[in-house]
Design a protein around this motif. Structure first.
Motif, PDB file in Angstrom:
ATOM      1  N   TRP A   2       0.818  -1.213   0.000  1.00 13.81           N
ATOM      2  CA  TRP A   2       0.000   0.000   0.000  1.00 13.81           C
ATOM      3  C   TRP A   2       0.851   1.263   0.000  1.00 13.81           C
ATOM      4  O   TRP A   2       0.414   2.308  -0.470  1.00 13.81           O
ATOM      5  CB  TRP A   2      -0.960  -0.032   1.179  1.00 13.81           C
ATOM      6  N   ARG A   3       2.061   1.153   0.491  1.00 12.66           N
ATOM      7  CA  ARG A   3       2.960   2.301   0.402  1.00 12.66           C
ATOM      8  C   ARG A   3       3.238   2.649  -1.056  1.00 12.66           C
ATOM      9  O   ARG A   3       3.235   3.816  -1.446  1.00 12.66           O
ATOM     10  CB  ARG A   3       4.278   1.997   1.111  1.00 12.66           C
ATOM     11  N   ASP A   4       3.443   1.615  -1.878  1.00  6.91           N
ATOM     12  CA  ASP A   4       3.711   1.852  -3.294  1.00  6.91           C
ATOM     13  C   ASP A   4       2.473   2.404  -3.998  1.00  6.91           C
ATOM     14  O   ASP A   4       2.580   3.257  -4.885  1.00  6.91           O
ATOM     15  CB  ASP A   4       4.163   0.558  -3.962  1.00  6.91           C
ATOM     16  N   ILE A   5       1.300   1.905  -3.618  1.00  4.13           N
ATOM     17  CA  ILE A   5       0.053   2.408  -4.212  1.00  4.13           C
ATOM     18  C   ILE A   5      -0.141   3.869  -3.853  1.00  4.13           C
ATOM     19  O   ILE A   5      -0.464   4.706  -4.711  1.00  4.13           O
ATOM     20  CB  ILE A   5      -1.143   1.565  -3.735  1.00  4.13           C
ATOM     21  N   ALA A   6       0.052   4.200  -2.567  1.00  3.20           N
ATOM     22  CA  ALA A   6      -0.116   5.586  -2.124  1.00  3.20           C
ATOM     23  C   ALA A   6       0.875   6.510  -2.832  1.00  3.20           C
ATOM     24  O   ALA A   6       0.506   7.589  -3.311  1.00  3.20           O
ATOM     25  CB  ALA A   6       0.061   5.666  -0.607  1.00  3.20           C
ATOM     26  N   ALA A   7       2.126   6.070  -2.909  1.00  2.00           N
ATOM     27  CA  ALA A   7       3.152   6.899  -3.544  1.00  2.00           C
ATOM     28  C   ALA A   7       2.854   7.110  -5.023  1.00  2.00           C
ATOM     29  O   ALA A   7       3.008   8.217  -5.555  1.00  2.00           O
ATOM     30  CB  ALA A   7       4.526   6.244  -3.360  1.00  2.00           C
ATOM     31  N   ASP A   8       2.410   6.058  -5.699  1.00  2.00           N
ATOM     32  CA  ASP A   8       2.091   6.176  -7.124  1.00  2.00           C
ATOM     33  C   ASP A   8       0.920   7.132  -7.346  1.00  2.00           C
ATOM     34  O   ASP A   8       0.943   7.954  -8.266  1.00  2.00           O
ATOM     35  CB  ASP A   8       1.757   4.796  -7.692  1.00  2.00           C
ATOM     36  N   CYS A   9      -0.099   7.024  -6.505  1.00  2.81           N
ATOM     37  CA  CYS A   9      -1.267   7.909  -6.629  1.00  2.81           C
ATOM     38  C   CYS A   9      -0.871   9.367  -6.443  1.00  2.81           C
ATOM     39  O   CYS A   9      -1.300  10.245  -7.201  1.00  2.81           O
ATOM     40  CB  CYS A   9      -2.333   7.529  -5.605  1.00  2.81           C
ATOM     41  N   ILE A  10      -0.051   9.651  -5.439  1.00  5.03           N
ATOM     42  CA  ILE A  10       0.346  11.035  -5.169  1.00  5.03           C
ATOM     43  C   ILE A  10       1.319  11.544  -6.217  1.00  5.03           C
ATOM     44  O   ILE A  10       1.217  12.685  -6.680  1.00  5.03           O
ATOM     45  CB  ILE A  10       0.949  11.154  -3.759  1.00  5.03           C
TER      46      ILE A  10
END
Length: 337
Positions: A81-89
């Motif tokens: 989820w860290r990667d998902i959050a970072a990609d979204c931002i």
């Protein structure tokens, strides 16, 4: 011109040379729900979040109404989820579109606060399963559906035969409508969001391929929960009295239904060929939408041969809540302008 949701919207900057303790203090003083700040800080100084558990990022995404996609169903338990959050931002957090970026995150957060206060969400990450509650009137769909368009037939059809010659996935087909969004922004003052999220929207020609904001470039929009209370399933009534192939949608991983899931169900039937009588009924009921086209009667029926054609002339207005089915749960219909 760069896309509104491109990574260029988040320009790289050299982080301040501060003691690590100060960076940690900044991290810990930022509210856990502030996904955009945490995501930006992680992208700038990854080491600050080196010991932060992935549960932190998962909860931050949940609090901002951001979920997993269908393509991730088979590896849901192993998602980072860290990667998902970072990609979204990185790609979308500072998007200037009125229905994306900071405004979208704020809209999602407000809805999630209400959802978590309801009796239907037992705990974080667990989508609600609602059955047989006929008086459940507070359920609503995400507002983004009124700003969604699809490629016109000329992009996907051989015009002489009306056969599909290019097949786009939903994320390459569905797109945000910049000019319509700008119009709605002017009409709906409160939706403009707080001053720090207000950015001018450059003029974009919606008919121009380069001006379309495809869903593939807007992970925040694609991953947003489709309904005010995250649901584990959804039923579709119809669109213009046309029964869809996907009348019932339930992600196999029991995750919450997202905006992309709903658009996939509609996308599957976009090139369904309408009968003459269906087209005639549409013309009789949507004369206002056709007024500015200046088509002859013959041209009208030549150009309105598929569901895609109807949505090009008359876009979606909303995904409207209808009722709670006893066996299949919440039911919605696609409504046009």
């Amino acid at each position: 011109m760069p896309r509104l949701g491109s990574s260029s919207a988040l320009k790289s900057a050299r982080p301040l040379r501060l003691p690590k303790e100060i960076h940690l203090l900044i991290r810990d003083s930022t509210p856990s729900w502030d996904l955009r700040t945490h995501g930006s800080y992680y992208l700038a100084i990854p080491s600050v979040y080196q010991t932060t558990p992935d549960e932190f990022w998962k909860l931050a995404c949940w609090d901002n109404g951001i979920g997993a996609l269908a393509e991730e169903d088979n590896r849901l338990a192993n998602l980072r989820w860290r990667d998902i959050a970072a990609d979204c931002i990185r790609r979308d957090g500072f998007c200037r579109h009125p229905m994306c970026g900071g405004r979208l995150l704020e809209y999602n957060r407000n809805r999630m606060k209400d959802a978590m206060a309801s009796e239907h969400l037992k705990k974080p990450y667990q989508a609600a399963r609602i059955r047989g509650e006929l008086n459940f009137t507070t359920l609503s769909a995400h507002r983004i559906f009124e700003w969604i368009g699809f490629r016109p037939s000329r992009d996907v059809h051989v015009q002489e035969t009306r056969k599909v010659h290019r097949k786009f996935g939903v994320a390459e087909d569905a797109h945000l409508l910049p000019k319509r969004a700008l119009l709605r922004l002017e009409e709906d003052g409160p939706w403009a969001g707080p001053p720090n999220y207000h950015n001018p929207l450059p003029g974009i020609d919606v008919a121009d391929n380069t001006g379309r904001e495809y869903l593939m470039h807007h992970p925040l929009a694609a991953r947003s929960f489709a309904t005010s209370v995250p649901l584990d399933s959804i039923t579709f009534c119809h669109i213009h009295d046309l029964q869809l192939e996907y009348t019932y949608l339930e992600p196999k991983s029991k995750r919450a239904v997202t905006v992309e899931d709903v658009l996939f169900a509609l996308h599957y039937d976009l090139d369904f060929e309408l009968s003459f009588w269906r087209a005639k009924t549409y013309v009789s009921e949507h004369g206002r939408c056709l007024t500015g086209q200046r088509w002859t009667i013959a041209e009208t029926f030549e150009r309105l041969e598929t569901l895609r054609d109807l949505l090009t002339v008359c876009p979606l207005r909303e995904l409207k809540f209808q009722c709670i089915e006893e066996s299949d749960g919440p039911s919605f219909s696609f409504e046009q302008v």
